[in-house]
Structure formats: structure tokens, C-alpha cells
Scaffold this motif. Structure first.
Motif, PDB file in Angstrom:
ATOM      1  N   GLU A  85       0.852  -1.192   0.051  1.00  0.00           N
ATOM      2  CA  GLU A  85       0.107  -0.148   0.067  1.00  0.00           C
ATOM      3  C   GLU A  85       0.960   1.040   0.157  1.00  0.00           C
ATOM      4  O   GLU A  85       0.409   2.372  -0.724  1.00  0.00           O
ATOM      5  N   ARG A  86       2.047   1.019   0.880  1.00  0.00           N
ATOM      6  CA  ARG A  86       2.817   2.272   0.702  1.00  0.00           C
ATOM      7  C   ARG A  86       3.510   2.783  -0.628  1.00  0.00           C
ATOM      8  O   ARG A  86       3.552   3.790  -1.186  1.00  0.00           O
ATOM      9  N   ILE A  87       3.991   1.539  -1.223  1.00  0.00           N
ATOM     10  CA  ILE A  87       4.266   1.967  -2.681  1.00  0.00           C
ATOM     11  C   ILE A  87       3.403   2.246  -3.653  1.00  0.00           C
ATOM     12  O   ILE A  87       3.668   3.177  -4.747  1.00  0.00           O
ATOM     13  N   LEU A  88       2.216   1.844  -3.731  1.00  0.00           N
ATOM     14  CA  LEU A  88       1.005   2.298  -4.377  1.00  0.00           C
ATOM     15  C   LEU A  88       0.679   3.667  -4.223  1.00  0.00           C
ATOM     16  O   LEU A  88       0.266   4.390  -5.179  1.00  0.00           O
ATOM     17  N   MET A  89       0.832   4.243  -3.048  1.00  0.00           N
ATOM     18  CA  MET A  89       0.537   5.375  -2.784  1.00  0.00           C
ATOM     19  C   MET A  89       1.647   6.243  -3.491  1.00  0.00           C
ATOM     20  O   MET A  89       1.397   7.671  -3.956  1.00  0.00           O
ATOM     21  N   LEU A  90       2.970   5.871  -3.342  1.00  0.00           N
ATOM     22  CA  LEU A  90       4.044   6.692  -4.168  1.00  0.00           C
ATOM     23  C   LEU A  90       3.667   7.110  -5.560  1.00  0.00           C
ATOM     24  O   LEU A  90       4.079   7.966  -6.151  1.00  0.00           O
ATOM     25  N   LYS A  91       2.549   6.305  -6.242  1.00  0.00           N
ATOM     26  CA  LYS A  91       2.323   6.375  -7.616  1.00  0.00           C
ATOM     27  C   LYS A  91       1.309   7.595  -7.849  1.00  0.00           C
ATOM     28  O   LYS A  91       1.060   7.763  -8.844  1.00  0.00           O
ATOM     29  N   GLN A  92       0.653   7.633  -6.857  1.00  0.00           N
ATOM     30  CA  GLN A  92      -0.476   8.721  -6.972  1.00  0.00           C
ATOM     31  C   GLN A  92       0.143  10.240  -6.733  1.00  0.00           C
ATOM     32  O   GLN A  92       0.944  10.380  -5.940  1.00  0.00           O
ATOM     33  N   PRO A  93      -0.413  11.242  -7.541  1.00  0.00           N
ATOM     34  CA  PRO A  93      -0.065  12.453  -7.512  1.00  0.00           C
ATOM     35  C   PRO A  93      -0.113  13.234  -5.941  1.00  0.00           C
ATOM     36  O   PRO A  93      -1.495  12.785  -5.558  1.00  0.00           O
ATOM     37  N   LEU A  94       0.491  13.901  -5.786  1.00  0.00           N
ATOM     38  CA  LEU A  94       0.226  14.660  -4.362  1.00  0.00           C
ATOM     39  C   LEU A  94      -0.799  15.820  -4.540  1.00  0.00           C
ATOM     40  O   LEU A  94      -0.574  16.620  -5.659  1.00  0.00           O
ATOM     41  N   HIS A  95      -1.865  15.746  -3.517  1.00  0.00           N
ATOM     42  CA  HIS A  95      -2.684  16.998  -3.838  1.00  0.00           C
ATOM     43  C   HIS A  95      -2.237  18.255  -3.524  1.00  0.00           C
ATOM     44  O   HIS A  95      -1.140  18.468  -2.707  1.00  0.00           O
ATOM     45  N   GLY A  96      -2.632  19.188  -4.111  1.00  0.00           N
ATOM     46  CA  GLY A  96      -2.348  20.546  -3.963  1.00  0.00           C
ATOM     47  C   GLY A  96      -2.598  21.277  -2.709  1.00  0.00           C
ATOM     48  O   GLY A  96      -3.388  20.598  -1.910  1.00  0.00           O
ATOM     49  N   THR A  97      -2.059  22.491  -2.433  1.00  0.00           N
ATOM     50  CA  THR A  97      -2.505  23.038  -1.047  1.00  0.00           C
ATOM     51  C   THR A  97      -4.047  23.303  -1.081  1.00  0.00           C
ATOM     52  O   THR A  97      -4.528  23.187   0.127  1.00  0.00           O
ATOM     53  N   GLY A  98      -4.670  23.704  -2.001  1.00  0.00           N
ATOM     54  CA  GLY A  98      -5.870  23.969  -2.123  1.00  0.00           C
ATOM     55  C   GLY A  98      -6.746  22.941  -1.617  1.00  0.00           C
ATOM     56  O   GLY A  98      -7.719  22.953  -0.598  1.00  0.00           O
ATOM     57  N   ARG A  99      -6.512  21.850  -2.263  1.00  0.00           N
ATOM     58  CA  ARG A  99      -7.259  20.706  -1.881  1.00  0.00           C
ATOM     59  C   ARG A  99      -6.980  20.232  -0.366  1.00  0.00           C
ATOM     60  O   ARG A  99      -8.220  19.769   0.060  1.00  0.00           O
ATOM     61  N   ARG A 100      -5.671  20.233  -0.199  1.00  0.00           N
ATOM     62  CA  ARG A 100      -5.585  19.818   1.412  1.00  0.00           C
ATOM     63  C   ARG A 100      -6.425  20.736   2.213  1.00  0.00           C
ATOM     64  O   ARG A 100      -6.710  20.177   3.320  1.00  0.00           O
ATOM     65  N   ARG A 101      -6.225  22.170   2.099  1.00  0.00           N
ATOM     66  CA  ARG A 101      -7.138  22.970   3.062  1.00  0.00           C
ATOM     67  C   ARG A 101      -8.546  22.742   3.060  1.00  0.00           C
ATOM     68  O   ARG A 101      -9.230  22.710   4.066  1.00  0.00           O
ATOM     69  N   ALA A 102      -9.094  22.509   1.724  1.00  0.00           N
ATOM     70  CA  ALA A 102     -10.641  22.167   1.911  1.00  0.00           C
ATOM     71  C   ALA A 102     -10.697  20.769   2.541  1.00  0.00           C
ATOM     72  O   ALA A 102     -11.706  20.785   3.244  1.00  0.00           O
ATOM     73  N   GLY A 103      -9.807  19.899   2.296  1.00  0.00           N
ATOM     74  CA  GLY A 103     -10.035  18.668   3.049  1.00  0.00           C
ATOM     75  C   GLY A 103      -9.893  18.751   4.336  1.00  0.00           C
ATOM     76  O   GLY A 103     -10.512  18.191   5.519  1.00  0.00           O
ATOM     77  N   THR A 104      -9.031  19.700   4.867  1.00  0.00           N
ATOM     78  CA  THR A 104      -8.816  19.957   6.426  1.00  0.00           C
ATOM     79  C   THR A 104     -10.127  20.823   7.031  1.00  0.00           C
ATOM     80  O   THR A 104     -10.762  20.342   8.158  1.00  0.00           O
ATOM     81  N   LEU A 105     -10.699  21.524   5.908  1.00  0.00           N
ATOM     82  CA  LEU A 105     -11.907  22.155   6.663  1.00  0.00           C
ATOM     83  C   LEU A 105     -13.127  21.189   6.611  1.00  0.00           C
ATOM     84  O   LEU A 105     -13.737  20.998   7.659  1.00  0.00           O
ATOM     85  N   ALA A 106     -13.285  20.262   5.658  1.00  0.00           N
ATOM     86  CA  ALA A 106     -14.026  19.304   5.617  1.00  0.00           C
ATOM     87  C   ALA A 106     -14.059  18.252   7.013  1.00  0.00           C
ATOM     88  O   ALA A 106     -14.925  18.171   7.605  1.00  0.00           O
ATOM     89  N   LEU A 107     -12.833  18.109   7.197  1.00  0.00           N
ATOM     90  CA  LEU A 107     -12.400  17.221   8.476  1.00  0.00           C
ATOM     91  C   LEU A 107     -12.648  17.883   9.750  1.00  0.00           C
ATOM     92  O   LEU A 107     -13.305  17.087  10.551  1.00  0.00           O
ATOM     93  N   GLY A 108     -12.539  19.012   9.871  1.00  0.00           N
ATOM     94  CA  GLY A 108     -12.888  19.887  11.258  1.00  0.00           C
ATOM     95  C   GLY A 108     -14.473  20.115  11.037  1.00  0.00           C
ATOM     96  O   GLY A 108     -14.798  19.713  12.526  1.00  0.00           O
TER      97      GLY A 108
END
Length: 457
Positions: free
Chosen positions: A264-287
Motif C-alpha cells: 500500500e505504501r508503494i502504491l501511494m507513491l504512484k499517486q500524485p500529491l494533492h495541492g495546497t488548496g485541496r488539502r485545505r478544503a479537506g482539512t476544513l471538511a475534516l474539522g
């Protein structure tokens, strides 16, 4: 409510809240990882301790927000114990199940803590003698692989010949991974996870979820390293393949995961990293999700018994005295000489039937199953009073019940609440129509005084 009862209530509420939170996190961890990244998915695990804390908070009394003039006063209920109940129950042995279960829970918590402490100690002893390095890590001959050990003073431990088995770039990425654990405080999160598993050792979901929690922790740490070294994915994968050794259990710490989670860790390396905006939206949704679920865990708890307020003005007429059969007056040994005995000794009065709970006042109760008089209180000749706030619906049914005060505490509340939920009232009228409203119902428990027969038996 005794301390053992309060502890058991917290255990039940906390177990239900933690289990519901775990099921939600297990269902959402992969969708959150795909949508917002591994770091947001790992943050969702904070819902479990938040739900446990929210379930332990007392719920406010729903009746305290209402004005006193809106609270109607019910005339009251008198509950009498049968006079022949005390001798039959007085000798029966009683078991305090709440205390027994509390002792069993504490014993299990202590055994679980000893197990994890022994596992941690075994891992630390197996490391052997450690020497500090110039970069802040610790080296040892018996260290099998890179790891972060400890929670209060965590430190990175490495094999003494670590650089000899890895290329310089691979070694730097591995050390960056362990330092990311230190910066994120992951070992303290592992300590909190161990504490939850000790407190709720009886909850299988917590033990089942521990491996998924550790995997999400490693994936979040991998994402942190790749965000700082975006062009080192291939080297990072090579480092994972070169350090895939099985490490014994480390409860409080972070070790380089073995091949069990490597795929699973190596499969995650193949995925593109999410941008700052996507992470902030996810942090807000998580909160928002954490706040909503924590509030839900707090709101669904049954209302706690509030502290008794100062005694109010008399609210109800005094309870009717007990019938003569509930209390037999003592017979004098010898009547006075000038006065003949009022009742012949050969014709004692037959005992009257047991009294029936009585309801007085204009607000009639249509169906009133009486509360059961607690056996221990009847045996001890103990009486008391419980004042309830009852929310009566437009159809007369009971929609909510809150204990306003109880004297003595922890004796009559349970039987009173069990009975009052089955009552049907005559609803109050507003403008000629039935309306929902609160009523205050005092319930009196009165045990008969022990007579001569009871004393002799």
C-alpha cells in the motif's frame, strides 16, 4: 448515583461512542485519502478520542432553560412499601454488581497496561547499548532497523552500520521519514492509542483498528517526506524495499514498517500529491466532521442527574399518612388500672391489605403503573423523595423525563424513571386545545415503621 454506577455509565457511553467513531473512520479513511490525501485521512482518527471525551461530558438539564412559570406542578405520587416485605428480604444477601463490574474493568485495564509496558520494555532492552550520534540519532550494534522510540522523550535509533547498507540519498530519505515522525508527534499519538486500548480492553474494534491506524500514520509520514522531496519517489521506493524487515511490536514508537504494509505504501507513491488548496478544503471538511460527530456523541447521551438545587417553596400538599396496616402501634404491657383496655386482647385487628399508590390533585393520571419499591430500601425501612420534570405530549404520553433532585441519591431514581415512562397524563390545555408542556412530579416513597412483630422476627 454511586461512583461505581457513574463509572459504568461512562464506560457504556464511551464504548458506544468510540465504536461508532471507529466504524465511521474505517469507512471514510480510503475515500478521504483519495480525495484529500493521506495526511487528511490520518487526521480523521482524532474522531475516536474526541467522541470518547464528548460522551463523558454531562448533558445539560433540558428543563433548566424553561421559565419557572411555564412549569406546571403535579400534585405528587405516594409510594408505600408493603409491611411484610422487610422481614422477607432483610436476610437476603445482596451483590453490588456495579462495584463488581467496576473492579473487573480496573483489573482488565491494569493487565492490559502491564502487557503493553512489558512489550515496550522488551523492545527497548533488545536494542542493547546505544551511543548518541552527531546528527541527534542513536546508534547500536543490536538495532535491527530505523525507528523512533518513546513518547515523552522520543529519539531516532539506527543500526551502527546504517549508511554502509544504503546509498546516501536513500539513507537521507529514511532519516527524513523518522524525523517527520518526531515533528508530527506521532509517538504521542501512539501513546494515546495504547491508553485507549487499555481503558477499553473489552472493545474488539479498538484492537482491530490499531493496524489500520498505524498504516495511515506511515502513509501520512510518507506524504510529508514526498512533499519536501517531490523528485525522489524512485529513491524513496528503493529505500522501502531495502529496509523491509519485520520489527517486533513497538506500542509507543514508530518503526519502519515491514512487508505487510509495503504494497500500500508503494502504491501511494504512484499517486500524485494533492495541492495546497485541496488539502485545505479537506482539512476544513475534516474539522466540520469532527465537530459534528463530537456534538452528536455528546447530544445522544441520556440526561445526567443534576445537582440538587436549594429547597424551593412548598410545591405539593403533604402526602397522605400511611394506612394503619403499614404501621402497627406497640401494645402496652399493662393498661392503667382506672381505664379498661380499649380493645380485647383476644381479638386483635386483622391486618389491612397492602396500600396502593395514591395520586391526588386536579391533574389526573389516566394510567399509573406504580414504581417498584426497592427491596434494599424496604428491608432497611428507608424512605425518600424524587422530584421529576416530565415533558407531556399533546396525547398525554411521556416524551422526556429529567430527575430534578432525589433524596437520598442513588436509591429511588432508577425505579421511578422506569415507571414514569409508562405513565399517561391528561395534557394541559391552551386555548381549549391540548398542548405539550412540562410538569413537575414529586414522588414520595414511604416505608412503614417496624412494628413489634417485625422486631421479634
Amino acid at each position: 448515583m454511586t461512583a461505581a454506577d457513574a463509572l459504568l455509565r461512562w464506560l457504556v457511553d464511551g464504548s458506544l461512542a468510540a465504536s461508532a467513531a471507529l466504524l465511521l473512520v474505517l469507512a471514510l479513511r480510503q475515500p478521504l485519502r483519495r480525495a484529500f490525501g493521506a495526511r487528511v485521512a490520518y487526521g480523521a482518527w482524532a474522531l475516536v478520542p474526541l467522541a470518547l471525551v464528548a460522551a463523558a461530558l454531562p448533558r445539560p438539564d433540558v428543563g433548566q432553560a424553561l421559565a419557572p412559570e411555564l412549569m406546571a406542578l403535579h400534585p405528587g405520587v405516594l409510594v408505600l412499601a408493603r409491611a411484610d416485605a422487610a422481614p422477607a428480604i432483610a436476610g437476603a444477601p445482596g451483590i453490588d454488581w456495579a462495584l463488581f463490574l467496576a473492579i473487573a474493568w480496573l483489573s482488565g485495564t491494569g493487565l492490559a497496561a502491564l502487557y503493553f509496558a512489558r512489550q515496550q520494555r522488551r523492545f527497548v532492552v533488545a536494542l542493547g547499548r546505544l551511543e548518541p550520534d552527531a546528527d541527534g540519532s542513536w546508534r547500536g550494534q543490536r538495532v535491527g532497523g530505523p525507528a523512533v522510540v518513546g513518547a515523552l522523550r522520543p529519539r531516532i535509533v539506527l543500526p551502527i552500520d546504517f549508511e554502509a547498507h544504503h546509498a546516501p540519498e536513500e539513507a537521507a530519505l529514511v532519516i527524513a521519514h523518522e524525523r517527520a515522525h518526531l515533528a508530527r508527534g506521532d509517538t504521542r499519538a501512539n501513546l494515546a492509542a495504547v491508553a485507549l486500548r487499555c481503558l477499553q480492553w473489552f472493545n474488539p474494534l479498538l484492537h482491530f483498528a490499531e493496524r489500520r491506524f498505524r498504516l495511515d500514520q506511515e502513509l501520512a509520514c510518507d506524504a510529508t517526506v514526498l512533499a519536501r522531496h517531490p523528485h525522489a519517489r524512485r529513491r524513496y521506493a528503493d529505500a522501502m524495499l531495502n529496509v523491509q524487515l519485520a520489527v517486533p511490536g513497538l506500542p509507543v514508537g514508530c518503526h519502519w514498517q515491514s512487508s505487510q504494509t509495503l504494497k500500500e505504501r508503494i502504491l501511494m507513491l504512484k499517486q500524485p500529491l494533492h495541492g495546497t488548496g485541496r488539502r485545505r478544503a479537506g482539512t476544513l471538511a475534516l474539522g466540520v466532521m469532527l465537530a459534528t460527530c463530537s456534538y452528536a456523541a455528546w447530544a445522544v447521551r441520556p440526561a445526567a442527574v443534576p445537582e440538587p438545587p436549594p429547597p424551593p417553596a412548598p410545591e405539593a400538599p403533604p402526602a397522605p399518612p400511611a394506612p394503619p396496616a403499614a404501621s402497627v402501634p406497640p401494645v402496652p404491657e399493662a393498661p392503667p388500672a382506672p381505664t379498661p383496655p380499649p380493645v380485647p386482647a383476644a381479638a386483635p385487628a386483622p391486618p389491612a391489605p397492602p396500600p396502593v399508590p395514591a395520586v391526588v390533585g386536579p391533574r389526573a393520571v389516566d394510567r399509573l403503573p406504580p414504581p417498584k419499591y426497592p427491596a434494599e430500601a424496604a428491608a432497611a425501612g428507608q424512605g425518600g423523595r424524587v422530584v421529576l420534570r416530565v415533558l407531556v405530549g399533546i396525547d398525554g404520553s411521556v416524551k422526556d423525563v429529567v430527575v430534578e433532585r432525589s433524596e437520598p441519591e442513588g436509591v429511588f431514581e432508577a425505579v421511578t424513571l422506569e415507571a414514569v415512562r409508562q405513565w399517561t397524563f391528561s395534557p394541559q390545555l391552551k386555548d381549549g386545545r391540548p398542548a405539550e408542556g412540562w410538569v413537575r412530579v414529586p414522588v414520595h416513597f414511604e416505608a412503614p415503621a417496624p412494628g413489634p412483630a417485625a422486631a421479634e422476627g
